[in-house]
Write a protein that holds these residues in place. Structure first.
Motif, mmCIF file in Angstrom:
data_model
loop_
_atom_site.group_PDB
_atom_site.id
_atom_site.type_symbol
_atom_site.label_atom_id
_atom_site.label_comp_id
_atom_site.label_asym_id
_atom_site.label_seq_id
_atom_site.Cartn_x
_atom_site.Cartn_y
_atom_site.Cartn_z
ATOM 1 N N LEU A 102 1.020 -1.074 -0.061
ATOM 2 C CA LEU A 102 0.006 0.011 -0.197
ATOM 3 C C LEU A 102 0.635 1.204 0.078
ATOM 4 N N GLN A 163 -6.027 -0.367 3.961
ATOM 5 C CA GLN A 163 -6.542 -0.800 2.628
ATOM 6 C C GLN A 163 -7.786 -0.120 2.233
ATOM 7 N N PRO A 183 -5.177 -8.168 -3.080
ATOM 8 C CA PRO A 183 -5.781 -7.455 -2.173
ATOM 9 C C PRO A 183 -5.757 -7.987 -0.863
#
Length: 518
Positions: A102, A163, A183
């Motif tokens: 991220l 996230q 993810p």
């Protein structure tokens, strides 16, 4: 013409592609990453993109997001030819990418991260802080994420909450296409479910989602369509309702995998490693177990249950506060990894990139790192022996590399894992601890790692395997220990091990509270 997907739940809103690549090729020195590949995503659909590591997925999404320019081929957005020179141009056009790592600033707040580079301004040109926080809160509310405090420092948040901040940041640019790269790789089960809800919410609002994952079960839970790449070439695009796991695996690897979990029966020998009432406050509490030669002992448990912390105790990273460790029935003191290695214990860590490899060094130096005393008896390393060891490892473990001098960080995840494994097996261990042995690697590499584990157990190696994937625990373990709250709460023999039995043992009354913690 209907574009409904029974697996995805909501029908794709339109047949015409929102974003499309036609006949795209891209080469790098010595490698053709993409060869005449076509791909498209429709408004309001989740389109899964699959392939082994090295199949070309990363290159494709970098072309879509403006990081790379294709050598040939055309890209269309809303039916019009586009050519993004930079990621900023792609972002302005409504294409946002959320990478596995991220890209947030840990010392800034949630609101500051969401509007980094395009904060609302007052009439005098200063940042309008009340408006910034108000807009950030509105974005999070639109994602059903009212619980996130916009004034919280991002570095204090869980991976799942960070996230959600990344997704809100993408939507702050009015993203119409959202690319998500692995993810769920580092998420708890609770956070995975929350992410799935957000993805479905975005799809229902007409956002096109390109979803990359090695976890095939996620494809069937989320996706409307799936495209498979192999060795830089396009294989097929199918409606998810028209395919199954075996079909996808065959398309990805170009062959039928005999078994994803090729577990063979091995002769179980004497106890080689035993723990008695091991305590390392506050994560390991009164843990007792036995590991036998030729056995694969699986450890299951939720994130935070103490599995990795136990591995650290056994390998001397964090020595125990109390309790007894025995190797071959003799009491031992393991105060450092060096002492563990001397006792014949090897450890393949959960985070291979940070703790298993020196990514900037070549394969040959990574493989030899654990046996430097053996190949450097004097002042100098015996380069002939070092190269001989690396070449044998590449051959034995089928490491796909351009050669032993290839930089380890440039290898695929599966091949990096094989380098870490070969490095530790060079020490001729009798006990091998493997923490998340197949996390983040493709299905073909998973099968190869599992095959190696079975072969090693068949030769008498005792393996302690920690895994968050229940199918892996069930498929590879001779016996399963379940941890919760730093304790072993269940022991299940292979014949009695079912997903329901293990999952039930993993749960506790405090599970929901722990999983929701920031």
């Amino acid at each position: 013409m209907s574009a409904e997907s029974e697996s995805g739940g909501t029908a794709a809103k339109t047949v015409a592609p929102l974003l499309e690549l036609k006949g795209v090729s891209k080469s790098f020195p010595g490698v053709k990453a993409l060869d005449d590949v076509s791909f498209n995503v429709r408004q309001g659909e989740v389109h899964a993109l699959l392939g082994e590591n090295g199949a070309g997925k990363s290159t494709l999404i970098k072309i879509l997001s403006g990081v790379h320019k294709p050598d040939s081929g055309v890209m269309y957005l809303d039916g019009k030819s586009v050519n993004f020179a930079t990621p900023f141009e792609a972002q302005k056009a409504g294409i946002a990418t959320i990478y596995q790592e991220l890209l947030l600033f840990p010392d800034l707040t949630v609101a500051e991260n969401i509007f980094m580079g395009h904060a609302p301004r007052t009439a005098l040109g200063a940042i309008d802080w009340p408006k910034l926080r108000e807009n950030a809160a509105a974005l999070l509310a639109s994602l059903d994420s009212h619980d996130l405090d916009v004034s919280a420092v991002v570095g204090s948040l869980s991976v799942g909450n960070r996230q959600r901040v990344e997704i809100a940041k993408a939507l702050s640019h009015d993203a119409r296409v959202l690319i998500m790269d692995e993810p769920t790789a580092a998420l708890t089960e609770h956070d995975v479910e929350r992410l799935f809800d957000i993805v479905r919410l975005l799809r229902d609002r007409g956002v096109a989602v390109i979803y990359i994952s090695h976890r095939l079960e996620e494809v069937f839970l989320l996706a409307d369509r799936v495209t498979v790449l192999r060795d830089g070439t396009y294989v097929a695009t199918k409606d998810v309702k028209d395919t199954d796991q075996d079909d996808l695996i065959h398309m990805m690897v170009g062959r039928v995998l005999d078994a994803l979990f090729p577990k063979t029966e091995a002769k179980i020998g004497e106890v080689v490693l035993e723990g008695r009432s091991i305590v390392r406050s506050p994560t390991t509490n009164d843990v007792s177990f036995q590991l036998r030669a030729g056995e694969i002992l699986g450890i299951a448990g939720l994130v935070g249950s103490g599995r990795t912390e136990l591995a650290h105790v056994l390998f001397g990273v964090t020595p125990p506060d109390s309790g007894t460790l025995l190797v071959d029935g003799k009491e031992v003191s393991i105060r450092s990894p060096a002492e563990a290695k001397e006792l014949g214990i090897a450890y393949v860590p959960e985070d291979r990139g940070r703790h298993g490899l020196v990514r900037a060094m070549p394969v040959v130096e990574n493989v030899s790192m654990s046996v430097l005393r053996r190949i450097a008896p004097g002042w100098f390393i015996d380069r002939f022996e070092e190269q001989k060891l690396a070449e044998a490892s590449v051959k034995t473990f089928q490491i796909r590399a351009s050669g032993i001098w290839q930089i380890a960080g440039k290898l695929s995840g599966g091949n990096q894992q094989k380098v870490v494994l070969s490095k530790w097996l060079a020490t001729n261990p009798r006990i091998l601890i493997m923490d998340e042995p197949t996390r983040g690697i493709d299905v073909g590499a998973k099968a190869e790692i599992h095959r190696l584990m079975s072969e090693l157990a068949g030769k008498g190696l005792a393996i302690l395997m920690i895994s968050s994937e229940l199918p892996e625990v069930l498929g590879m373990s001779d016996r399963v220990l379940v941890m919760r709250g730093g304790r072993i709460v269940a022991e299940v023999e292979r014949a009695d091990a079912t997903q329901a039995a293990i999952a039930t043992a993993m749960m506790s009354d405090s599970e929901t509270q722990e999983a929701a913690a920031v």
